[in-house]
Motif scaffolding. Structure first.
Motif, mmCIF file in Angstrom:
data_model
loop_
_atom_site.group_PDB
_atom_site.id
_atom_site.type_symbol
_atom_site.label_atom_id
_atom_site.label_comp_id
_atom_site.label_asym_id
_atom_site.label_seq_id
_atom_site.Cartn_x
_atom_site.Cartn_y
_atom_site.Cartn_z
ATOM 1 N N ASP A 118 0.860 -1.374 -0.058
ATOM 2 C CA ASP A 118 -0.023 -0.077 -0.030
ATOM 3 C C ASP A 118 0.799 1.288 0.060
ATOM 4 O OD1 ASP A 118 -2.291 -1.582 -0.140
ATOM 5 O OD2 ASP A 118 -2.532 -1.566 2.156
ATOM 6 N N ASP A 119 2.218 1.127 0.506
ATOM 7 C CA ASP A 119 2.930 2.400 0.741
ATOM 8 C C ASP A 119 3.826 2.598 -0.624
ATOM 9 O OD1 ASP A 119 4.956 0.525 0.849
ATOM 10 O OD2 ASP A 119 5.657 1.043 2.663
ATOM 11 N N GLY A 120 3.665 1.807 -1.561
ATOM 12 C CA GLY A 120 4.135 1.937 -2.786
ATOM 13 C C GLY A 120 5.481 1.031 -2.903
ATOM 14 N N GLY A 121 5.726 0.577 -1.998
ATOM 15 C CA GLY A 121 7.203 -0.353 -1.875
ATOM 16 C C GLY A 121 6.718 -1.617 -2.422
ATOM 17 N N TYR A 122 7.554 -2.667 -2.345
ATOM 18 C CA TYR A 122 7.497 -3.668 -2.932
ATOM 19 C C TYR A 122 7.877 -4.834 -1.633
ATOM 20 C CZ TYR A 122 6.022 -2.082 -7.549
ATOM 21 O OH TYR A 122 5.388 -1.526 -8.585
ATOM 22 N N LYS A 123 7.137 -5.901 -1.452
ATOM 23 C CA LYS A 123 7.435 -6.933 -0.495
ATOM 24 C C LYS A 123 7.861 -8.360 -1.172
ATOM 25 C CE LYS A 123 6.082 -9.663 3.454
ATOM 26 N NZ LYS A 123 4.913 -9.891 4.165
ATOM 27 N N VAL A 124 8.853 -8.835 -0.741
ATOM 28 C CA VAL A 124 9.271 -10.188 -1.284
ATOM 29 C C VAL A 124 9.131 -11.357 -0.371
ATOM 30 C CG1 VAL A 124 11.211 -11.705 -2.117
ATOM 31 C CG2 VAL A 124 10.891 -9.191 -2.812
ATOM 32 N N ALA A 145 18.722 -14.946 4.069
ATOM 33 C CA ALA A 145 18.155 -14.538 2.712
ATOM 34 C C ALA A 145 17.147 -13.188 2.800
ATOM 35 C CB ALA A 145 17.001 -15.917 2.634
ATOM 36 N N LYS A 146 16.664 -12.895 3.745
ATOM 37 C CA LYS A 146 15.713 -11.804 3.899
ATOM 38 C C LYS A 146 16.757 -10.450 3.877
ATOM 39 C CE LYS A 146 13.421 -8.990 7.407
ATOM 40 N NZ LYS A 146 13.015 -8.916 8.638
ATOM 41 N N ASN A 147 17.964 -10.675 4.476
ATOM 42 C CA ASN A 147 18.646 -9.305 4.511
ATOM 43 C C ASN A 147 19.476 -9.216 3.074
ATOM 44 O OD1 ASN A 147 18.216 -8.649 7.162
ATOM 45 N ND2 ASN A 147 19.842 -9.960 8.053
ATOM 46 N N LYS A 148 19.676 -10.295 2.473
ATOM 47 C CA LYS A 148 20.236 -10.155 1.089
ATOM 48 C C LYS A 148 19.210 -9.676 0.054
ATOM 49 C CE LYS A 148 24.435 -12.831 1.252
ATOM 50 N NZ LYS A 148 24.789 -12.567 2.421
ATOM 51 N N VAL A 149 17.887 -10.072 0.389
ATOM 52 C CA VAL A 149 16.647 -9.670 -0.702
ATOM 53 C C VAL A 149 16.736 -8.199 -0.458
ATOM 54 C CG1 VAL A 149 14.505 -9.856 -1.300
ATOM 55 C CG2 VAL A 149 15.950 -11.999 -1.107
ATOM 56 N N LEU A 150 16.600 -7.823 0.727
ATOM 57 C CA LEU A 150 16.321 -6.384 1.117
ATOM 58 C C LEU A 150 17.336 -5.437 0.143
ATOM 59 C CD1 LEU A 150 15.286 -6.474 4.805
ATOM 60 C CD2 LEU A 150 13.922 -5.630 2.882
ATOM 61 N N LEU A 151 18.549 -5.805 -0.198
ATOM 62 C CA LEU A 151 19.515 -5.016 -0.749
ATOM 63 C C LEU A 151 19.155 -4.643 -2.284
ATOM 64 C CD1 LEU A 151 22.742 -6.896 0.546
ATOM 65 C CD2 LEU A 151 21.860 -4.667 1.319
ATOM 66 N N VAL A 152 18.208 -5.463 -2.577
ATOM 67 C CA VAL A 152 17.771 -5.385 -4.100
ATOM 68 C C VAL A 152 16.719 -3.885 -4.387
ATOM 69 C CG1 VAL A 152 16.082 -6.338 -5.833
ATOM 70 C CG2 VAL A 152 17.655 -7.931 -4.490
ATOM 71 N N PRO A 153 17.191 -3.215 -5.297
ATOM 72 C CA PRO A 153 16.399 -1.830 -5.485
ATOM 73 C C PRO A 153 15.055 -2.021 -5.647
ATOM 74 C CG PRO A 153 18.623 -1.597 -6.704
ATOM 75 C CD PRO A 153 18.367 -3.240 -6.074
ATOM 76 N N GLY A 154 14.277 -1.344 -4.767
ATOM 77 C CA GLY A 154 12.592 -1.407 -4.915
ATOM 78 C C GLY A 154 12.051 -2.513 -4.000
#
Length: 184
Positions: A118-124, A145-154
């Motif tokens: 809802d805030d415009g960001g993206y969740k994986v 895994a979570k921390n490495k994915v959080l490094l992806v732009p967007g």
């Protein structure tokens, strides 16, 4: 311990995850460690008290260079959403500290979904398993895994959920993973 290039002395205190329990322990400055493997930016080291996983952010404590693991800009799609291939590439940087094959090639990642928030960001959301239900490193691997994915732009949010269905077996390992493990 031998005195080759993999013997190191900690220059400062570090918090490490004991293998295989996953319990956090402080390894004190002056402790001698032997580096067993370096994969995905983390270190598997042995001390007189056992095996531990050191995070890449603590590489300087063993005389290594801390590597910037930030994913370069431009890994988003035309609509601004994260590129799924960039997410998969990050997941391929996650390793069980006892196995020299990443969690994707081990067949531990069952599903990866990207959704707009809802805030415009993206969740994986990642659904993954482990090679054995009793593995105490599960929470450590999922957090990595979570921390490495959080490094992806967007990507503004990520969750790695461990599931036991279906049960993992060796047939889920990729051909590349099997080659690395000497299974083919």
């Amino acid at each position: 311990m031998s005195t080759d290039k993999r013997d190191r002395t900690l220059s400062r205190d570090v918090v490490a995850s004991q293998i295989p329990s996953g319990d956090k322990h402080t390894l004190n400055a002056g402790t001698t460690v032997f580096i067993h493997q370096v994969l995905g930016g983390s270190y598997t080291v042995q001390t007189d008290t056992g095996l531990y996983r050191l995070d890449g952010k603590d590489a300087d404590a063993i005389g290594e260079t801390v590597v910037d693991q930030t994913v370069k800009k431009g890994n988003t799609l035309a609509d601004g959403s994260p590129d799924p291939e960039a997410v998969w590439a990050q997941l391929r940087q996650v390793f069980d500290p006892e196995i020299p094959v990443n969690i994707v090639d081990l067949g531990l990642v069952y599903n990866m979904e990207i959704s707009k928030q809802d805030d415009g960001g993206y969740k994986v959301d990642i659904a993954m398993t482990l090679t054995a239900p009793g593995c105490g490193m599960g929470p450590v691997i999922a957090e990595d895994a979570k921390n490495k994915v959080l490094l992806v732009p967007g990507v503004s949010n990520a969750e790695a959920r461990i599931t036991w269905e279906p049960a993992w077996n060796q047939s889920m390992i990729s051909e590349e993973g099997k080659m690395k493990l000497g299974l083919i």
